[in-house]
Design a protein around this motif. Structure first.
Motif, short mmCIF file in Angstrom:
data_model
loop_
_atom_site.label_atom_id
_atom_site.label_comp_id
_atom_site.label_asym_id
_atom_site.label_seq_id
_atom_site.Cartn_x
_atom_site.Cartn_y
_atom_site.Cartn_z
N PRO A 154 0.83 -1.21 0.00
CA PRO A 154 0.00 0.00 0.00
C PRO A 154 0.87 1.27 0.00
O PRO A 154 2.08 1.20 0.12
CB PRO A 154 -0.80 -0.12 1.29
CG PRO A 154 0.00 -0.99 2.18
CD PRO A 154 0.83 -1.89 1.29
N THR A 155 0.20 2.40 -0.11
CA THR A 155 0.90 3.69 -0.06
C THR A 155 1.63 3.79 1.29
O THR A 155 1.02 3.50 2.32
CB THR A 155 -0.12 4.85 -0.15
OG1 THR A 155 -1.00 4.55 -1.23
CG2 THR A 155 0.56 6.18 -0.36
N PRO A 156 2.89 4.21 1.28
CA PRO A 156 3.62 4.31 2.55
C PRO A 156 2.93 5.26 3.53
O PRO A 156 2.40 6.30 3.12
CB PRO A 156 4.99 4.87 2.15
CG PRO A 156 5.15 4.49 0.71
CD PRO A 156 3.77 4.50 0.13
N ARG A 157 2.96 4.88 4.80
CA ARG A 157 2.49 5.72 5.92
C ARG A 157 1.01 6.11 5.82
O ARG A 157 0.60 7.13 6.36
CB ARG A 157 3.37 6.96 6.09
CG ARG A 157 4.81 6.64 6.50
CD ARG A 157 5.68 7.86 6.55
NE ARG A 157 5.77 8.50 5.25
CZ ARG A 157 6.55 8.07 4.25
NH1 ARG A 157 7.32 7.02 4.43
NH2 ARG A 157 6.56 8.68 3.10
N VAL A 158 0.23 5.29 5.11
CA VAL A 158 -1.21 5.55 5.07
C VAL A 158 -1.92 4.31 5.61
O VAL A 158 -1.65 3.20 5.16
CB VAL A 158 -1.68 5.86 3.62
CG1 VAL A 158 -3.20 5.94 3.57
CG2 VAL A 158 -1.06 7.15 3.11
N ALA A 159 -2.79 4.51 6.59
CA ALA A 159 -3.46 3.36 7.21
C ALA A 159 -4.51 2.79 6.27
O ALA A 159 -5.28 3.55 5.67
CB ALA A 159 -4.11 3.81 8.53
N VAL A 160 -4.50 1.46 6.11
CA VAL A 160 -5.56 0.82 5.32
C VAL A 160 -6.30 -0.19 6.18
O VAL A 160 -5.68 -0.94 6.94
CB VAL A 160 -5.00 0.10 4.05
CG1 VAL A 160 -4.68 1.09 2.96
CG2 VAL A 160 -3.79 -0.75 4.37
N LEU A 161 -7.61 -0.18 6.06
CA LEU A 161 -8.41 -1.11 6.85
C LEU A 161 -8.53 -2.42 6.09
O LEU A 161 -8.94 -2.44 4.93
CB LEU A 161 -9.80 -0.50 7.09
CG LEU A 161 -10.78 -1.38 7.87
CD1 LEU A 161 -10.28 -1.64 9.28
CD2 LEU A 161 -12.17 -0.74 7.91
N ARG A 162 -8.11 -3.53 6.72
CA ARG A 162 -8.13 -4.84 6.04
C ARG A 162 -8.65 -5.92 6.99
O ARG A 162 -8.60 -5.76 8.21
CB ARG A 162 -6.71 -5.26 5.63
CG ARG A 162 -6.00 -4.33 4.69
CD ARG A 162 -6.62 -4.25 3.32
NE ARG A 162 -6.60 -5.53 2.61
CZ ARG A 162 -7.20 -5.74 1.43
NH1 ARG A 162 -7.89 -4.75 0.86
NH2 ARG A 162 -7.15 -6.91 0.83
N LYS A 163 -9.09 -7.02 6.36
CA LYS A 163 -9.27 -8.24 7.14
C LYS A 163 -7.87 -8.80 7.33
O LYS A 163 -7.13 -8.97 6.35
CB LYS A 163 -10.09 -9.26 6.35
CG LYS A 163 -11.55 -9.02 6.45
CD LYS A 163 -12.31 -10.16 5.77
CE LYS A 163 -13.80 -9.96 5.99
NZ LYS A 163 -14.60 -10.93 5.26
N VAL A 164 -7.49 -9.07 8.55
CA VAL A 164 -6.16 -9.64 8.79
C VAL A 164 -6.32 -11.16 8.86
O VAL A 164 -7.15 -11.67 9.62
CB VAL A 164 -5.56 -9.09 10.10
CG1 VAL A 164 -4.18 -9.67 10.34
CG2 VAL A 164 -5.48 -7.55 10.03
N ILE A 165 -5.52 -11.85 8.03
CA ILE A 165 -5.69 -13.31 7.93
C ILE A 165 -4.38 -14.05 8.23
O ILE A 165 -3.30 -13.46 8.19
CB ILE A 165 -6.20 -13.72 6.52
CG1 ILE A 165 -5.17 -13.27 5.44
CG2 ILE A 165 -7.57 -13.13 6.25
CD1 ILE A 165 -5.42 -13.88 4.08
N HIS A 166 -4.51 -15.34 8.53
CA HIS A 166 -3.34 -16.20 8.71
C HIS A 166 -2.70 -16.41 7.34
O HIS A 166 -3.41 -16.67 6.36
CB HIS A 166 -3.77 -17.54 9.34
CG HIS A 166 -2.59 -18.37 9.78
ND1 HIS A 166 -1.79 -19.05 8.89
CD2 HIS A 166 -2.07 -18.60 11.01
CE1 HIS A 166 -0.84 -19.67 9.56
NE2 HIS A 166 -0.98 -19.41 10.85
N PRO A 167 -1.37 -16.34 7.22
CA PRO A 167 -0.72 -16.40 5.91
C PRO A 167 -0.89 -17.75 5.21
O PRO A 167 -0.88 -17.82 3.98
CB PRO A 167 0.75 -16.12 6.22
CG PRO A 167 0.92 -16.43 7.66
CD PRO A 167 -0.39 -16.12 8.30
N ASP A 168 -1.06 -18.84 5.97
CA ASP A 168 -1.19 -20.17 5.33
C ASP A 168 -2.64 -20.60 5.20
O ASP A 168 -3.11 -20.91 4.11
CB ASP A 168 -0.41 -21.22 6.14
CG ASP A 168 1.09 -20.90 6.18
OD1 ASP A 168 1.57 -20.23 5.23
OD2 ASP A 168 1.74 -21.27 7.17
N SER A 169 -3.35 -20.56 6.34
CA SER A 169 -4.73 -21.09 6.31
C SER A 169 -5.74 -20.05 5.82
O SER A 169 -6.87 -20.40 5.53
CB SER A 169 -5.13 -21.54 7.72
OG SER A 169 -5.18 -20.39 8.56
#
Ligand SMILES: Nc1nc2c(ncn2[C@@H]2O[C@H](COP(=O)(O)OP(=O)(O)OP(=O)(O)O)[C@@H](O)[C@H]2O)c(=O)[nH]1
Ligand SMILES: [K+]
Ligand SMILES: [Mg+2]
Length: 517
Positions: A47-62
């Motif tokens: 994403p754009t540096p130093r800009v907050a983005v709202l995301r679903k945070v997920i496990h990298p494998d599952s």
């Protein structure tokens, strides 16, 4: 790169406090931070540096959904550590945090950070020097407003700038001296170069000495000002401590000799950190436990920055009325008794008169007259940091004694209070706060920053030592040893900020002198 030439691991840790909270911040630093961000934020590109983005945070494998959170990308070198960094702002529940740790650990090359590792990387990457690292540490630990201001100023580089400028000036001095050693015979070198170098070194030495002679104000502010409450038994010392810290920290009773050990209480007075000590009532005694209490009290008196001497106002007035002309010397004598002598129980010439006077629950100034020679030793400048508190004003029953009372004597402040009714307490605390402020350096944002740590004092004392040696060698005409002393000074200076390199010296020589051009 680490010692085997591999890029360092990517590290992560919880950067906000532990325990359940609304938002927790997890910081990731290192080459794999961007990868962790894209995987756990389910993003195809950074994403754009130093800009907050709202995301679903997920496990990298599952790809299991852990939480919804803000993700911020700080590409190197514009981050706290100077490496690629990512911050995950998630909800601060324990189960979420455990899932985050599991998820981040599943990414190759990513591991939990050790204590202080982020700051260490910031230092290694030149983001902070050692004084700034120390300032940051102090800022996190600051408990009062004044501590916060001092730490912030240090973290922002105020000490760093001062120490770096001294170091750079000494590097210039050594460049001149070395040029004189190497090329003194050549006509390219000006005649007075050595003289000017020596006088500049002397100037720097003076500046360092002034910085060192700051009455330890920065260290005091960092560690707390020590205030001891002293006086004879039953005058209300413990009551005063309890009034100041607004809790029953010390036992109060009508029995003289109640307090034996030192009772300490950390308080914030006017934004400054203070360590208050209540002490055993001072009197000659055969009780061995009380005797030890008196010894500790006198010891604490010697170590304290401010001495609050409590006396019973009634006995003070009684005594003062009979010897108004001698008030200064009597009070001084009393203070001498409190602060200076080794142990009042050592005085062999205690007469019966002393004993009878001690039963009079008040100031016992005349009772000490017979030991006045050994006791009247308090240096008058110390009186600036003494407050005489006349307690139990409520017992005067409306008698207007303010007219009679001295507001100060020999530079020492006099306050009348009642621990029972609270009368006069505010004014007393104000007087105390003013003394504490001065001891901590007054206006924290004006003038040079204060020396804050024993480490700095030690290294700067070494610098002064080497600069003195430099002057001596210079006067003896031994330029080689003189230069060596300067090199040692630079090394000590380098330890202050964490920059030590002899390359710097070479750089300056070739930059400032176009030798053989
Ligand atoms: N009337 C009145 N009594 C007070 C005041 N301050 C303290 N006292 C009383 O004086 C007595 C002694 O108080 P402490 O605070 O224990 O005195 P101290 O100086 O700590 O005594 P030691 O620890 O024995 O040396 C207690 O009975 C208190 O209630 C005051 O302002 N007015
Ligand atoms: K008491
Ligand atoms: Mg007490």
């Amino acid at each position: 790169m680490n010692s085997v030439g591999m890029p360092p691991d990517t590290i992560f840790s919880l950067s906000s406090g532990h325990g359940k909270c609304g938002v927790a911040v997890i910081r990731v630093s290192g080459a794999s931070a961007g990868n962790a961000l894209m995987k756990m934020g389910n993003l195809r590109q950074l994403p754009t540096p130093r800009v907050a983005v709202l995301r679903k945070v997920i496990h990298p494998d599952s790809a299991e959904h852990i939480d919804n959170g803000l993700i911020i990308w700080f590409p190197a070198p514009n981050s706290f550590t100077g490496e690629d960094c990512v911050e995950f702002h998630v909800h601060g529940g324990p189960a979420i945090l455990v899932s985050m740790v599991t998820a981040l650990s599943a990414i190759p090359g990513v591991r939990q950070a050790e204590a202080g590792e982020f700051t260490k990387r910031a230092f290694m990457n030149g983001k902070l020097d050692l004084t700034e690292v120390e300032g940051l540490g102090d800022l996190i630990h600051a408990e009062t407003e004044a501590q916060r201001k001092q730490a912030l100023r240090q973290m922002d580089g105020a000490l760093s700038q001062l120490y770096t400028s001294w170091r750079q000036r000494i590097i210039k001095v050594i460049a001149d001296v070395e040029a004189h050693i190497d090329f003194g015979e050549d006509e390219l070198i000006e005649d007075h170069i050595l003289e000017s170098a020596a006088s500049r070194a002397e100037e720097i030495q003076k500046e360092i000495q002034i910085h060192l002679q700051d009455n330890r104000q920065g260290e005091r502010l960092r560690n707390g000002v020590h205030v001891a409450i002293l006086g004879e038994p039953n005058v209300g010392k413990s009551s005063l401590l309890n009034s100041i810290c607004q809790r029953p920290a010390a036992i109060v009773s009508h029995i003289p000799g109640t307090t034996r050990d030192i009772v300490e209480s950390a308080v914030n007075i006017g934004g400054f950190p203070v360590l208050l000590s209540d002490t055993a009532g001072l009197r000659d005694t055969v009780d061995i436990v009380e005797k030890e209490g008196v010894r500790r009290a006198l010891n604490r008196a010697r170590l304290s920055d401010v001495k609050v001497v409590v006396v019973d106002v009634q006995s003070f007035l009684r005594h003062w009325k009979t010897s108004a002309n001698n008030i200064d010397s009597d009070v001084k004598q009393h203070l001498g008794y409190i602060g200076i002598i080794e142990d009042p129980t050592e005085s062999s010439n205690v007469n019966e008169n002393d004993v009878s006077m001690e039963t009079d629950s008040g100031i016992n100034m005349t009772g000490h007259t017979n030991t006045a020679i050994s006791r009247e030793k308090i240096p008058s400048e110390d009186l600036q940091n003494v407050i005489l508190v006349l307690n139990k004003s409520d017992l005067l029953e409306g008698r207007d004694v303010n007219m009679d009372l001295p507001h100060s004597c020999k530079g020492m402040d006099v306050c009348m209070v009642s621990c029972k009714t609270g009368q006069g307490m505010e004014a007393f605390v104000q007087v105390l706060a003013e003394k504490i402020k001065i001891l901590c350096g007054g206006n924290l944002l004006a003038g040079n920053p204060s020396l804050t740590q024993a480490r700095h004092r030690l290294l700067l004392n070494n610098c002064v030592h080497h600069l003195t040696r430099f002057s001596q060698y210079y006067r003896f005409g031994d330029e080689v040893l003189a230069a060596e002393s300067l090199r040692k000074t630079i090394r000590e200076m380098g330890k202050l900020t964490g920059k030590i390199s002899t390359e710097d010296i070479l750089d300056v020589i070739f930059k400032d002198f176009c030798i053989g051009k």
